[in-house]
Design an enzyme around this catalytic site. Sequence first.
Site, PDB file in Angstrom:
ATOM      1  N   CYS A  43      -7.254  -6.039  12.213  1.00 27.07           N
ATOM      2  CA  CYS A  43      -7.637  -5.012  11.513  1.00 27.07           C
ATOM      3  C   CYS A  43      -6.504  -4.000  10.991  1.00 27.07           C
ATOM      4  O   CYS A  43      -6.700  -2.938  10.495  1.00 27.07           O
ATOM      5  CB  CYS A  43      -8.617  -3.970  12.146  1.00 27.07           C
ATOM      6  SG  CYS A  43      -7.987  -3.380  13.533  1.00 27.07           S
ATOM      7  N   ASP A 103       0.359  -0.238  14.675  1.00 29.01           N
ATOM      8  CA  ASP A 103       0.987   0.300  15.721  1.00 29.01           C
ATOM      9  C   ASP A 103       1.737  -0.965  16.595  1.00 29.01           C
ATOM     10  O   ASP A 103       2.865  -0.787  17.136  1.00 29.01           O
ATOM     11  CB  ASP A 103      -0.099   0.908  16.955  1.00 29.01           C
ATOM     12  CG  ASP A 103      -0.372   2.286  16.398  1.00 29.01           C
ATOM     13  OD1 ASP A 103       0.779   2.962  16.150  1.00 29.01           O
ATOM     14  OD2 ASP A 103      -1.513   2.478  16.378  1.00 29.01           O
ATOM     15  N   HIS A 139      -1.289   7.541   7.310  1.00 29.42           N
ATOM     16  CA  HIS A 139      -2.593   7.859   7.184  1.00 29.42           C
ATOM     17  C   HIS A 139      -2.858   8.005   5.596  1.00 29.42           C
ATOM     18  O   HIS A 139      -3.629   7.536   4.916  1.00 29.42           O
ATOM     19  CB  HIS A 139      -2.899   9.215   7.891  1.00 29.42           C
ATOM     20  CG  HIS A 139      -4.462   9.195   8.085  1.00 29.42           C
ATOM     21  ND1 HIS A 139      -5.129   8.530   9.377  1.00 29.42           N
ATOM     22  CD2 HIS A 139      -5.406   9.707   7.299  1.00 29.42           C
ATOM     23  CE1 HIS A 139      -6.232   8.794   9.425  1.00 29.42           C
ATOM     24  NE2 HIS A 139      -6.487   9.655   8.208  1.00 29.42           N
ATOM     25  N   GLU A 154      -2.536  -3.270  20.313  1.00 27.93           N
ATOM     26  CA  GLU A 154      -1.562  -2.664  19.657  1.00 27.93           C
ATOM     27  C   GLU A 154      -0.458  -2.274  20.280  1.00 27.93           C
ATOM     28  O   GLU A 154       0.571  -1.586  19.747  1.00 27.93           O
ATOM     29  CB  GLU A 154      -2.132  -1.659  18.459  1.00 27.93           C
ATOM     30  CG  GLU A 154      -3.204  -0.470  19.218  1.00 27.93           C
ATOM     31  CD  GLU A 154      -3.986   0.582  18.610  1.00 27.93           C
ATOM     32  OE1 GLU A 154      -3.530   0.652  17.442  1.00 27.93           O
ATOM     33  OE2 GLU A 154      -4.540   1.296  19.063  1.00 27.93           O
TER      34      GLU A 154
HETATM   35  C1  PEP Z   1      -3.453  -0.224  13.902  1.00 31.03           C
HETATM   36  O1  PEP Z   1      -2.741   0.410  14.435  1.00 31.03           O
HETATM   37  O2  PEP Z   1      -3.085  -1.248  13.324  1.00 31.03           O
HETATM   38  C2  PEP Z   1      -4.624   0.447  13.383  1.00 31.03           C
HETATM   39  C3  PEP Z   1      -5.564  -0.243  12.737  1.00 31.03           C
HETATM   40  O3  PEP Z   1      -4.972   1.634  13.936  1.00 31.03           O
HETATM   41  P1  PEP Z   1      -4.416   2.747  13.055  1.00 31.03           P
HETATM   42  O4  PEP Z   1      -3.772   2.424  11.916  1.00 31.03           O
HETATM   43  O5  PEP Z   1      -5.495   3.820  12.722  1.00 31.03           O
HETATM   44  O6  PEP Z   1      -3.384   3.585  14.088  1.00 31.03           O
HETATM   45 MG    MG Z   2      -3.192   1.964  15.791  1.00 23.00          MG
END
Ligand code: PEP
Ligand code: MG
Length: 574
Positions: free
Chosen positions: A502, A455, A189, A431
């Site tokens: 994404c 992920d 994060h 993911e």
């Molecule tokens: C991911 O896992 O690539 C994703 C975009 O979600 P987050 O980073 O919020 O887990």
């Molecule tokens: Mg994710």
Amino acid sequence: MNYHGNPVSRGIAAGPVFLYQPFTAAVSDIQIEENAVGRAIGDYEAARHNACNELETIRARLAASDLEKAKIFTAHIDILFDEAMDGDIRELIEQERCSPDRAIDEVYEKYAKILGKSPDPLIKERASDIRDVKTRLIRVWNGVPEKNLSSLPSPAVIVVHDLLPSDTATLDRENVLAIVTEIGGSTSHSAIIARSYGIPAILGVEKAMERFTQGETVIVDALTGEVITRPTEQQLADCAEKRRQFAARQTQLHAFMEKEAVTPDGVRVDIELNLASVGEQELEGSKCTDGVGLFRTEFLYLGRDTLPTEDEQFEIYRMVLTKFGNRPVTLRTLDVGGDKKLDCLNLPHEENPFLGNRALRLCFDRPGIFRTQLRAALRASVYGNLWIMFPMVGSMDDIRHAKQVVSDVKEELTAEGVSFSPDVKIGIMIEIPSIALMADFAAQEVDFASIGTNDLCQYTMAVDRLNPAVSRYYQSYSPALFRLVKHAADMFIKNSKPICVCGELGGDRLGAAVLIGLGVRKLSMSISSVAQTRKLVNELPMKKAEEIAAKALSLSTAQEVEQYLNDSLKDILA
Ligand code: PEP
Ligand code: MG
């Protein structure tokens, strides 16, 4: 001395260290002497006065830039001078001979608990404000200076064990020169937020809290991953020069910010935005992106004692949908658990949170939360082009279960006479490797997919994405990851369904080239990667991207892939 870490948000800065250790309010149990009562009352009043000064300063600063935030601090001043609480505190000190910190703690907690039980969510929400003011007052009473990332006194380099999502949500962006943490990988994060704010950041610097001292000047070179302590004049001058060059390159890149992303041989790629909050600055991204490819809705639930209401969510979703007009807004349903803990949900401790009751699983477990979010999203759908996306989908059962809940909620809304758009698209995040491998089936069941490479990499390589001790095993350029991406992309393309990436790889200088070559025509990223990716697409013929992708898939290690990508893209990236 030079210390190394993982440079997760590019840039370079020099400045004084601000060691950030959140204050925890421990209170004393000692009864004060009778003749000390007068002094204790005086100390309480002095602490209240000083706490009020702090709040006034923050309020005045925010009044110029963010009126809504400024109002929160006005409310905090009101709490500080609440007559009932003030009377109760004085009574405890005078009659029970409690020390002021104990009296403050007891009284504020009592009132916070009363408000916390209110059926009115707005009143309930005030409980966390009361606790916030309590911590401030006790800290000031202890003579501990303000340490809060929402209001730094002057520009500084933040050094912290780890940034909590609630810290990043209120980060004083103007005064944060750079961020250095002890833990967290490139897809944590902290990293995602640092990148979206354009703040240089190096994560995973071992024992940073012990190694750096408060106020000492350091250079944070988040181009190389080095933190330099006690820099010489020459090093500071070099840093300033490197900063200038970096800024010049950013300005050059800026020219691509609004340029349509079309390859020299005419293939268009949609460049979408990853949103993790809805401040004015974040929404500026609507001017130069083709939609929202990932709307992380967790911020609505973080740092508060109560869940967001349906109406509260509706207003925010409506605002974002309206802002993007007919461009897609891909709203990801709640993705908590794993690295994201919530104060408003008393979630049990889990040994393996990333493999636990996270995201969609948690929503299935707490259908009320899931349905409230879906109701709010569907109600807002009439204001724009809504795509709803489920995180942490592992199987076709998950997809069918989630779709069933959406149909139930739609039925409920129809029965209530509440309108929603008939064109809302339903999709999944890919993911978890199991669903990537089942993409042929998934592509027939949903309208679209978006690959969450953050992920997907974690689960493919079996490596905790936050643990610096194993970060070398977290290999975003692993051919294994690209093979999974290829399979998923092929299946969705075959079924003529949109597929996006994404995860952070979508906005990565090297990764994006491979993804385009694999047929992905939608990339979603933080605003800081938009210009660079638009430039890449404009300068990379699709034929070459396809060759690059094929070659990357044929190599045997992540290191070989990275080396190859650097070599073959060097002219474009120069
Ligand atoms: C991911 O896992 O690539 C994703 C975009 O979600 P987050 O980073 O919020 O887990
Ligand atoms: Mg994710």
